[in-house]
Design a protein around this motif. Structure first.
Motif, PDB file in Angstrom:
ATOM      1  N   VAL A   1      -9.677 -22.676  -9.977  1.00 33.65           N
ATOM      2  CA  VAL A   1      -9.164 -23.605 -10.986  1.00 33.65           C
ATOM      3  C   VAL A   1      -9.125 -25.025 -10.432  1.00 33.65           C
ATOM      4  O   VAL A   1      -9.572 -25.979 -11.072  1.00 33.65           O
ATOM      5  N   PHE A   2      -8.556 -25.173  -9.223  1.00 32.16           N
ATOM      6  CA  PHE A   2      -8.555 -26.442  -8.501  1.00 32.16           C
ATOM      7  C   PHE A   2      -8.887 -26.144  -7.043  1.00 32.16           C
ATOM      8  O   PHE A   2      -8.859 -24.990  -6.609  1.00 32.16           O
ATOM      9  N   GLN A   3      -9.131 -27.182  -6.273  1.00 30.74           N
ATOM     10  CA  GLN A   3      -9.316 -27.037  -4.831  1.00 30.74           C
ATOM     11  C   GLN A   3      -8.640 -28.239  -4.173  1.00 30.74           C
ATOM     12  O   GLN A   3      -9.274 -29.185  -3.732  1.00 30.74           O
ATOM     13  N   ILE A   4      -7.294 -28.179  -4.140  1.00 28.87           N
ATOM     14  CA  ILE A   4      -6.521 -29.331  -3.677  1.00 28.87           C
ATOM     15  C   ILE A   4      -5.404 -28.887  -2.737  1.00 28.87           C
ATOM     16  O   ILE A   4      -4.984 -27.733  -2.740  1.00 28.87           O
TER      17      ILE A   4
ATOM     18  N   SER B   1      -1.334 -23.748 -16.756  1.00 33.20           N
ATOM     19  CA  SER B   1      -0.526 -22.930 -17.665  1.00 33.20           C
ATOM     20  C   SER B   1      -1.344 -22.479 -18.870  1.00 33.20           C
ATOM     21  O   SER B   1      -1.254 -21.320 -19.301  1.00 33.20           O
ATOM     22  N   LYS B   2      -2.140 -23.366 -19.413  1.00 36.39           N
ATOM     23  CA  LYS B   2      -2.982 -22.990 -20.556  1.00 36.39           C
ATOM     24  C   LYS B   2      -3.988 -21.917 -20.173  1.00 36.39           C
ATOM     25  O   LYS B   2      -4.255 -20.978 -20.936  1.00 36.39           O
ATOM     26  N   ARG B   3      -4.552 -22.035 -18.966  1.00 29.73           N
ATOM     27  CA  ARG B   3      -5.515 -21.022 -18.525  1.00 29.73           C
ATOM     28  C   ARG B   3      -4.834 -19.678 -18.299  1.00 29.73           C
ATOM     29  O   ARG B   3      -5.380 -18.626 -18.655  1.00 29.73           O
ATOM     30  N   VAL B   4      -3.642 -19.690 -17.724  1.00 25.68           N
ATOM     31  CA  VAL B   4      -2.889 -18.456 -17.521  1.00 25.68           C
ATOM     32  C   VAL B   4      -2.606 -17.779 -18.855  1.00 25.68           C
ATOM     33  O   VAL B   4      -2.784 -16.559 -19.017  1.00 25.68           O
ATOM     34  N   ASN B   5      -2.177 -18.554 -19.840  1.00 31.17           N
ATOM     35  CA  ASN B   5      -1.893 -17.983 -21.155  1.00 31.17           C
ATOM     36  C   ASN B   5      -3.142 -17.428 -21.819  1.00 31.17           C
ATOM     37  O   ASN B   5      -3.095 -16.386 -22.480  1.00 31.17           O
TER      38      ASN B   5
ATOM     39  N   ASN C   1       7.050 -20.574 -15.159  1.00 34.33           N
ATOM     40  CA  ASN C   1       8.161 -19.722 -15.594  1.00 34.33           C
ATOM     41  C   ASN C   1       8.686 -20.134 -16.967  1.00 34.33           C
ATOM     42  O   ASN C   1       9.158 -19.307 -17.743  1.00 34.33           O
ATOM     43  N   LEU C   2       8.569 -21.418 -17.274  1.00 33.19           N
ATOM     44  CA  LEU C   2       9.057 -21.947 -18.553  1.00 33.19           C
ATOM     45  C   LEU C   2       7.981 -22.027 -19.624  1.00 33.19           C
ATOM     46  O   LEU C   2       8.303 -22.225 -20.802  1.00 33.19           O
ATOM     47  N   THR C   3       6.701 -21.870 -19.243  1.00 33.17           N
ATOM     48  CA  THR C   3       5.624 -22.128 -20.218  1.00 33.17           C
ATOM     49  C   THR C   3       4.649 -20.975 -20.419  1.00 33.17           C
ATOM     50  O   THR C   3       3.857 -21.010 -21.355  1.00 33.17           O
ATOM     51  N   VAL C   4       4.695 -19.966 -19.581  1.00 30.88           N
ATOM     52  CA  VAL C   4       3.835 -18.794 -19.773  1.00 30.88           C
ATOM     53  C   VAL C   4       4.424 -17.921 -20.868  1.00 30.88           C
ATOM     54  O   VAL C   4       5.617 -17.648 -20.872  1.00 30.88           O
ATOM     55  N   LYS C   5       3.581 -17.466 -21.785  1.00 26.78           N
ATOM     56  CA  LYS C   5       4.054 -16.698 -22.935  1.00 26.78           C
ATOM     57  C   LYS C   5       3.596 -15.247 -22.860  1.00 26.78           C
ATOM     58  O   LYS C   5       2.904 -14.736 -23.738  1.00 26.78           O
TER      59      LYS C   5
ATOM     60  N   ASP D   1       6.575 -24.899 -25.633  1.00 34.52           N
ATOM     61  CA  ASP D   1       5.192 -24.580 -25.981  1.00 34.52           C
ATOM     62  C   ASP D   1       4.301 -25.749 -25.579  1.00 34.52           C
ATOM     63  O   ASP D   1       4.398 -26.829 -26.153  1.00 34.52           O
ATOM     64  N   ILE D   2       3.450 -25.542 -24.605  1.00 41.32           N
ATOM     65  CA  ILE D   2       2.587 -26.631 -24.125  1.00 41.32           C
ATOM     66  C   ILE D   2       1.153 -26.487 -24.630  1.00 41.32           C
ATOM     67  O   ILE D   2       0.272 -27.231 -24.195  1.00 41.32           O
ATOM     68  N   SER D   3       0.922 -25.538 -25.539  1.00 39.20           N
ATOM     69  CA  SER D   3      -0.446 -25.233 -25.966  1.00 39.20           C
ATOM     70  C   SER D   3      -1.163 -26.438 -26.568  1.00 39.20           C
ATOM     71  O   SER D   3      -2.383 -26.557 -26.457  1.00 39.20           O
ATOM     72  N   LYS D   4      -0.406 -27.341 -27.199  1.00 37.59           N
ATOM     73  CA  LYS D   4      -1.026 -28.500 -27.840  1.00 37.59           C
ATOM     74  C   LYS D   4      -0.709 -29.814 -27.113  1.00 37.59           C
ATOM     75  O   LYS D   4      -1.050 -30.883 -27.603  1.00 37.59           O
ATOM     76  N   LEU D   5      -0.065 -29.700 -25.958  1.00 34.90           N
ATOM     77  CA  LEU D   5       0.279 -30.908 -25.195  1.00 34.90           C
ATOM     78  C   LEU D   5      -0.872 -31.308 -24.278  1.00 34.90           C
ATOM     79  O   LEU D   5      -1.498 -30.458 -23.645  1.00 34.90           O
ATOM     80  N   ASP D   6      -1.156 -32.595 -24.206  1.00 32.40           N
ATOM     81  CA  ASP D   6      -2.113 -33.087 -23.222  1.00 32.40           C
ATOM     82  C   ASP D   6      -1.467 -34.074 -22.251  1.00 32.40           C
ATOM     83  O   ASP D   6      -2.119 -34.653 -21.390  1.00 32.40           O
TER      84      ASP D   6
END
Length: 353
Positions: free
Chosen positions: A78-81, A95-99, A127-131, A231-236
């Motif tokens: 996903v990242f390399q940091i 979080s979006k990818r996990v969901n 913990n707060l955003t995975v559904k 719900d962060i599904s529509k947040l950018d």
């Protein structure tokens, strides 16, 4: 002809047996983000001064062939940091990818490899955003992959075993290092170098990993994942929130700078029980009158920042962080500000999550 037929029959039987065995195992996705677990050093004794985030996810998986004994494992970079470079944008993407993955029927759990510096923050954000109630486990290492007695391989094995376990479902996002299982909300990095650095200093670990099996002794009482209102599904983008650290002779300079930058919230990491020096209190009071949300927390690392304790939060219209660390209070405040700027509603969230 008979020999060829026999060979084909044996081959078919072996392939069928392998397919049946694979079907009996859970499917675990490993999402790699970099960090020390993917780091390399100049020599086998280099445990400081190494380069983080050099090894890709496929090499991490190949280095632990025992993973195939507990799960059908796939990897995704996903990242390399190095994790000190983790940002709000990284969190939203992760979080979006996990969901997305957990919504798939063929994914039973997720392991996220991560640098240890900000691992606890990423874990709490998820913990707060995975559904989903499916297991999500964060794992890292304190020694690079090239070091003698590197802790990454056993940590990764335990994390996959944990994410494969039905006993881990519904417990919120978990952190697994050094044979311990900790809750995302409660765990913190406590030492700069040692492999037992991750601890839940107030309440203790949830359990242990023993021979690749999780043994739980307690759960976490605060709401998370499927019970979260965020719900962060529509947040950018997330609201701008920063942390101001308190100390003897602290000035208001940093607070004024964040107000001037247009931040929506500020977390004050106060001395003791979140106490406020005279100049800092004046600056935060002015910031609140200008619309900035102020959260009082403590720099001590353990204990509750009590509402109306070291400051009259009702009068000042401040929010108390409960026992969240300043860095985790920042995460909850950012997510809370996506829903409301009402301090009473935000205080409810701090007592709930």
């Amino acid at each position: 002809m008979m020999i060829q037929t026999l060979r084909l029959t044996v081959l078919s039987s072996v392939l069928l047996s392998a397919a049946v065995m694979a079907a009996d195992k859970p499917n675990v996705m490993i999402l790699a983000t970099g960090g020390t677990i993917a780091g390399t050093g100049a020599t086998s004794t280099t445990t400081v001064g190494y380069t983080a985030a050099k090894v890709g996810v496929e090499r991490l998986i190949e280095a632990v062939p025992e993973l195939k004994n507990v799960a059908n494992v796939k990897g995704e970079q996903v990242f390399q940091i190095a994790s000190e470079n983790m940002t709000n944008d990284h969190w939203l993407k992760l979080s979006k990818r996990v969901n997305e993955l957990l919504a798939q029927r063929d994914v039973d759990g997720i392991v996220i490899t991560h640098g240890t510096d900000t691992l606890e923050e990423t874990a709490y954000f998820l913990n707060l955003t995975v559904k989903s109630k499916k297991p999500v486990v964060l794992v890292g290492a304190m020694r690079p992959s090239t070091a003698i007695s590197a802790d990454g391989p056993i940590n990764l094995y335990n994390a996959v075993a944990l994410a494969s376990s039905k006993d881990a479902a519904g417990r919120g996002v978990l952190v697994s290092l050094n044979d311990q299982i900790n809750a995302a909300r409660e765990v913190t990095k406590t030492n700069t170098m040692t492999t037992d650095t991750f601890r839940s200093t107030d309440l203790g670990a949830l359990g242990y990993m023993v021979s690749g099996k999780p043994v739980f002794y307690r759960g976490t009482a605060r709401k998370h994942t499927t019970d979260s209102e965020f719900d962060i599904s529509k947040l950018d983008k997330l609201p701008a929130v920063n942390v101001v650290y308190s100390y003897a002779n602290a000035t208001r300079t940093a607070i004024d700078a964040f107000v001037g930058a247009g931040d929506e919230g500020i977390v004050h990491a106060g001395t003791g029980n979140g106490s406020l020096s005279t100049p800092v209190k004046a600056a935060l009071t002015e910031a609140r009158k200008k619309g900035m949300i102020v959260v009082r927390s403590s720099r001590t690392g353990t204990g509750i920042t009590a509402r109306n304790g070291e400051a009259n939060d009702d009068e000042l219209d401040f929010v108390a962080a409960d026992n969240l660390s300043p860095q985790k209070a920042r995460i909850l405040l950012m997510l809370g500000l996506t829903k409301t700027h009402d301090t009473k509603a935000l205080q409810r969230m701090f007592m709930m999550y």
